[in-house]
Design a protein around this motif. Structure first.
Motif, PDB file in Angstrom:
ATOM      1  N   ARG A   5      54.353 -14.858 -10.429  1.00  0.00           N
ATOM      2  CA  ARG A   5      55.538 -14.893 -11.275  1.00  0.00           C
ATOM      3  C   ARG A   5      56.786 -14.856 -10.410  1.00  0.00           C
ATOM      4  N   ALA A   6      57.848 -15.434 -10.942  1.00  0.00           N
ATOM      5  CA  ALA A   6      59.130 -15.373 -10.235  1.00  0.00           C
ATOM      6  C   ALA A   6      59.667 -13.948 -10.352  1.00  0.00           C
ATOM      7  N   ARG A   7      60.158 -13.427  -9.264  1.00  0.00           N
ATOM      8  CA  ARG A   7      60.687 -12.066  -9.254  1.00  0.00           C
ATOM      9  C   ARG A   7      62.200 -12.106  -9.388  1.00  0.00           C
ATOM     10  N   LEU A   8      62.692 -11.157 -10.131  1.00  0.00           N
ATOM     11  CA  LEU A   8      64.134 -11.065 -10.295  1.00  0.00           C
ATOM     12  C   LEU A   8      64.786 -10.329  -9.132  1.00  0.00           C
ATOM     13  N   LEU A   9      64.068  -9.353  -8.588  1.00  0.00           N
ATOM     14  CA  LEU A   9      64.607  -8.573  -7.480  1.00  0.00           C
ATOM     15  C   LEU A   9      64.240  -9.217  -6.144  1.00  0.00           C
ATOM     16  N   PRO A  10      65.103  -9.080  -5.162  1.00  0.00           N
ATOM     17  CA  PRO A  10      64.758  -9.644  -3.841  1.00  0.00           C
ATOM     18  C   PRO A  10      63.627  -8.848  -3.210  1.00  0.00           C
ATOM     19  N   GLU A  11      62.839  -9.514  -2.384  1.00  0.00           N
ATOM     20  CA  GLU A  11      61.746  -8.839  -1.682  1.00  0.00           C
ATOM     21  C   GLU A  11      62.295  -8.206  -0.404  1.00  0.00           C
ATOM     22  N   TYR A  12      61.731  -7.075  -0.043  1.00  0.00           N
ATOM     23  CA  TYR A  12      62.140  -6.390   1.177  1.00  0.00           C
ATOM     24  C   TYR A  12      60.921  -5.734   1.799  1.00  0.00           C
ATOM     25  N   ASP A  13      61.034  -5.421   3.061  1.00  0.00           N
ATOM     26  CA  ASP A  13      59.952  -4.767   3.785  1.00  0.00           C
ATOM     27  C   ASP A  13      60.154  -3.254   3.691  1.00  0.00           C
ATOM     28  N   PRO A  14      59.309  -2.542   2.953  1.00  0.00           N
ATOM     29  CA  PRO A  14      59.515  -1.101   2.798  1.00  0.00           C
ATOM     30  C   PRO A  14      59.418  -0.341   4.119  1.00  0.00           C
ATOM     31  N   GLU A  15      58.601  -0.832   5.028  1.00  0.00           N
ATOM     32  CA  GLU A  15      58.463  -0.149   6.320  1.00  0.00           C
ATOM     33  C   GLU A  15      59.752  -0.254   7.136  1.00  0.00           C
ATOM     34  N   ALA A  16      60.353  -1.445   7.147  1.00  0.00           N
ATOM     35  CA  ALA A  16      61.611  -1.618   7.878  1.00  0.00           C
ATOM     36  C   ALA A  16      62.715  -0.785   7.234  1.00  0.00           C
ATOM     37  N   PHE A  17      62.751  -0.749   5.905  1.00  0.00           N
ATOM     38  CA  PHE A  17      63.750   0.059   5.205  1.00  0.00           C
ATOM     39  C   PHE A  17      63.538   1.543   5.502  1.00  0.00           C
ATOM     40  N   GLY A  18      62.286   1.969   5.568  1.00  0.00           N
ATOM     41  CA  GLY A  18      61.984   3.362   5.890  1.00  0.00           C
ATOM     42  C   GLY A  18      62.426   3.723   7.297  1.00  0.00           C
TER      43      GLY A  18
END
Length: 191
Positions: A29-42
């Protein structure tokens, strides 16, 4: 990253087919929110939280606030950008605090996860050490029991002398097979 983007492009270009077979995966499905890397954000949040907890941050924050207040108190009226109640300063500090608190909590959660993994590894290592110690204890006990059954020189002498006495009683003459030694009455030097 590039492979993931190419895969998404390929999936978008495919015609939408009804899902008839259960062994085929669903279409993404198309996502409304942008994808991000949780590890990099952490990792980023941990770096920020580490910086917020340093004396350098406190010194720079204090200097910034002092310069801000002094400028807005003593500067000529046309150059003042935040008058006495310092509403803009209050807004900036509350915005900084509202972002700092969740970042610090996220960093603490990541540290808790690492601590939990380390504790689990330590527990497994301790279990292995206990098992090894118990095994070695059983082996030492078995060796001690085995050594209790080993024939010593004194025991061998007494057995042979008993056999010799038995033979003498049959033959009637005494043979001196083991001449007495002054120091040789104990097996202490054999150990």
């Amino acid at each position: 990253m590039a492979e993931r983007a190419q895969e998404r492009d390929r999936e978008r270009d495919r015609p939408a087919l009804p899902r008839i077979r259960l062994d085929l995966p669903r279409e993404r499905r198309a996502r409304l929110l942008p994808e991000y890397d949780p590890e990099a954000f952490g990792r980023l949040s941990e770096r920020i939280a580490r910086f917020l907890g340093t004396g350098r941050f406190l010194v720079w924050m204090t200097l910034t606030i002092v310069v801000w207040v002094l400028w807005n108190v003593f500067a000529p009226p046309p150059l003042k950008f935040d008058e006495y109640p310092f509403i803009f300063l209050t807004l900036a500090l509350s915005l900084q605090a509202s972002y700092a608190a969740p970042l610090i909590l996220l960093a603490q959660n990541r540290q808790d996860d690492r601590d939990r993994v380390n504790l689990e590894q330590d527990r497994k290592q301790n279990e292995r050490s206990i098992a090894d110690t118990e095994y070695l204890t059983r082996e030492i006990a078995a060796l001690r029991m085995g050594l209790g059954e080993v024939a010593t020189r004194d025991w061998m002498r007494s057995e042979l002398q008993d056999m010799l006495k038995e033979l003498e009683s049959r033959d009637g003459e005494r043979r001196d097979v083991f001449p007495p030694d002054g120091d040789r009455h104990s097996d202490v030097p054999d150990r």
